[in-house]
Design a protein around this motif. Structure first.
Motif, PDB file in Angstrom:
ATOM      1  N   GLN A  36       0.820  -1.213   0.000  1.00  0.00           N
ATOM      2  CA  GLN A  36       0.000   0.000   0.000  1.00  0.00           C
ATOM      3  C   GLN A  36       0.852   1.260   0.000  1.00  0.00           C
ATOM      4  OE1 GLN A  36      -3.200   0.062   2.860  1.00  0.00           O
ATOM      5  NE2 GLN A  36      -3.371   2.301   2.791  1.00  0.00           N
ATOM      6  N   ALA A  37       1.988   1.222   0.675  1.00  0.00           N
ATOM      7  CA  ALA A  37       2.872   2.391   0.700  1.00  0.00           C
ATOM      8  C   ALA A  37       3.393   2.714  -0.701  1.00  0.00           C
ATOM      9  CB  ALA A  37       4.025   2.150   1.670  1.00  0.00           C
ATOM     10  N   HIS A  38       3.716   1.666  -1.458  1.00  0.00           N
ATOM     11  CA  HIS A  38       4.171   1.866  -2.841  1.00  0.00           C
ATOM     12  C   HIS A  38       3.070   2.501  -3.681  1.00  0.00           C
ATOM     13  CE1 HIS A  38       5.586  -0.174  -6.842  1.00  0.00           C
ATOM     14  NE2 HIS A  38       5.882   1.113  -6.810  1.00  0.00           N
ATOM     15  N   LEU A  39       1.852   1.997  -3.524  1.00  0.00           N
ATOM     16  CA  LEU A  39       0.706   2.583  -4.224  1.00  0.00           C
ATOM     17  C   LEU A  39       0.554   4.059  -3.874  1.00  0.00           C
ATOM     18  CD1 LEU A  39      -2.093   2.638  -5.673  1.00  0.00           C
ATOM     19  CD2 LEU A  39      -3.061   1.646  -3.599  1.00  0.00           C
ATOM     20  N   THR A  40       0.632   4.377  -2.611  1.00  0.00           N
ATOM     21  CA  THR A  40       0.463   5.764  -2.170  1.00  0.00           C
ATOM     22  C   THR A  40       1.540   6.665  -2.752  1.00  0.00           C
ATOM     23  OG1 THR A  40      -0.624   5.089  -0.123  1.00  0.00           O
ATOM     24  CG2 THR A  40       0.384   7.273  -0.144  1.00  0.00           C
ATOM     25  N   LEU A  85       2.227  10.952  -9.361  1.00  0.00           N
ATOM     26  CA  LEU A  85       1.510  11.179 -10.615  1.00  0.00           C
ATOM     27  C   LEU A  85       0.360  12.160 -10.467  1.00  0.00           C
ATOM     28  CD1 LEU A  85       1.349   7.495 -11.908  1.00  0.00           C
ATOM     29  CD2 LEU A  85       2.733   9.346 -12.875  1.00  0.00           C
ATOM     30  N   ALA A  86      -0.337  12.098  -9.330  1.00  0.00           N
ATOM     31  CA  ALA A  86      -1.537  12.910  -9.143  1.00  0.00           C
ATOM     32  C   ALA A  86      -1.307  14.145  -8.290  1.00  0.00           C
ATOM     33  CB  ALA A  86      -2.641  12.059  -8.517  1.00  0.00           C
ATOM     34  N   GLY A  87      -0.188  14.174  -7.562  1.00  0.00           N
ATOM     35  CA  GLY A  87       0.107  15.334  -6.726  1.00  0.00           C
ATOM     36  C   GLY A  87      -0.478  15.255  -5.335  1.00  0.00           C
ATOM     37  N   VAL A  88      -1.335  14.277  -5.093  1.00  0.00           N
ATOM     38  CA  VAL A  88      -1.955  14.069  -3.779  1.00  0.00           C
ATOM     39  C   VAL A  88      -2.065  12.567  -3.544  1.00  0.00           C
ATOM     40  CG1 VAL A  88      -3.259  16.243  -3.767  1.00  0.00           C
ATOM     41  CG2 VAL A  88      -4.271  14.186  -4.768  1.00  0.00           C
ATOM     42  N   PRO A  89      -2.196  12.121  -2.285  1.00  0.00           N
ATOM     43  CA  PRO A  89      -2.326  10.691  -2.023  1.00  0.00           C
ATOM     44  C   PRO A  89      -3.692  10.172  -2.438  1.00  0.00           C
ATOM     45  CG  PRO A  89      -2.573  11.939   0.010  1.00  0.00           C
ATOM     46  CD  PRO A  89      -2.159  12.924  -1.044  1.00  0.00           C
ATOM     47  N   PRO A  90      -3.828   8.852  -2.564  1.00  0.00           N
ATOM     48  CA  PRO A  90      -5.114   8.298  -3.012  1.00  0.00           C
ATOM     49  C   PRO A  90      -6.263   8.618  -2.066  1.00  0.00           C
ATOM     50  CG  PRO A  90      -3.576   6.558  -2.325  1.00  0.00           C
ATOM     51  CD  PRO A  90      -2.802   7.805  -2.433  1.00  0.00           C
TER      52      PRO A  90
END
Length: 248
Positions: A224-228, A234-239
């Motif tokens: 999950q940390a890698h995903l975050t 890419l998005a500039g903010v966390p999921p």
């Protein structure tokens, strides 16, 4: 207000429309696509393929109509390599000249009808205006001989989670050749496209209710940390920020 639907006569494309309700930031996530846009304030634009999220500011009442082309199709429609439009918003007149002016008149007539009885709803005028964009894009794609078929093959394999090496082998290209063709078709190399498509796939799963730890495992992140970290880059903010319900 934002709504989208599949294009009627251009396979894989998406029509979308929005009306800004207030003044505030608007975050547009990268998706590997090029869009043909009309804004009631800025006119006709081409949105190039973004490497990271673009953050703009909405203007109350501004209306947008868009045609999102499938990955790899934009270069055939617009007549330029995707990498020339990367991370840019370009007036359509810069690419099409007088033809863009003619199209602008048609779109504006559809999106801003005068004396319509009864008055057109948002659904009505957006559908009419989007159909104009779709008709023109379809004609230009046909005149160009269609899209490069490699684009759909590469995008489909990467979207399904295939590695870049496996994708290159499947389409019969070496790593350098695939990178070069990908820059022309998508605006960036296959590794960047794969990251973007994986993020989109992960966010779709999370919006469907899957926990982030499960999403990470299903979409090939280490944890999950890698995903975050990847979404933040890419998005500039966390999921969690992207998945939070809108305020108000």
């Amino acid at each position: 207000m934002y709504r989208e639907r599949a294009a009627v006569r251009l396979g894989g494309a998406v029509r979308w429309a929005s009306v800004s309700a207030g003044d505030g930031p608007v975050r547009v996530l990268p998706d590997g696509c090029l869009d043909l846009l009309w804004s009631s304030r800025a006119g006709l634009l081409v949105a190039g393929p973004d490497r990271t999220a673009q953050v703009g500011r909405s203007v109350p009442g501004e209306r947008w109509i868009g045609l999102r082309l499938p990955p790899g199709v934009g270069p055939a429609v617009f007549g330029v390599p995707a990498e020339e439009l990367r991370d840019r918003r370009v007036p359509l007149t810069d690419l099409w000249g007088r033809a863009a002016d003619d199209l602008a008149e048609r779109v504006e007539a559809a999106a801003e009808p005068v004396g319509a009885t009864p008055p057109l709803t948002v659904t009505d005028w957006s559908a009419v205006a989007a159909s104009v964009l779709e008709e023109v894009a379809r004609a230009r794609l046909r005149a160009a001989g269609g899209p490069d078929p490699l684009g759909a093959r590469v995008a489909a394999r990467l979207a399904a989670g295939a590695t870049v090496a496996a994708t290159a082998a499947e389409v019969g290209l070496g790593a350098r050749a695939l990178h070069r063709r990908s820059r022309l078709l998508f605006g960036y190399g296959p590794k960047t496209l794969a990251r973007i498509l994986r993020m989109r796939r992960a966010l779709d799963l999370a919006r469907g209710g899957a926990p982030l730890a499960e999403v990470a495992a299903l979409t090939g992140y280490a944890d999950q940390a890698h995903l975050t970290r990847d979404v933040r880059e890419l998005a500039g903010v966390p999921p969690t920020r992207l998945l939070a319900p809108p305020e108000g």
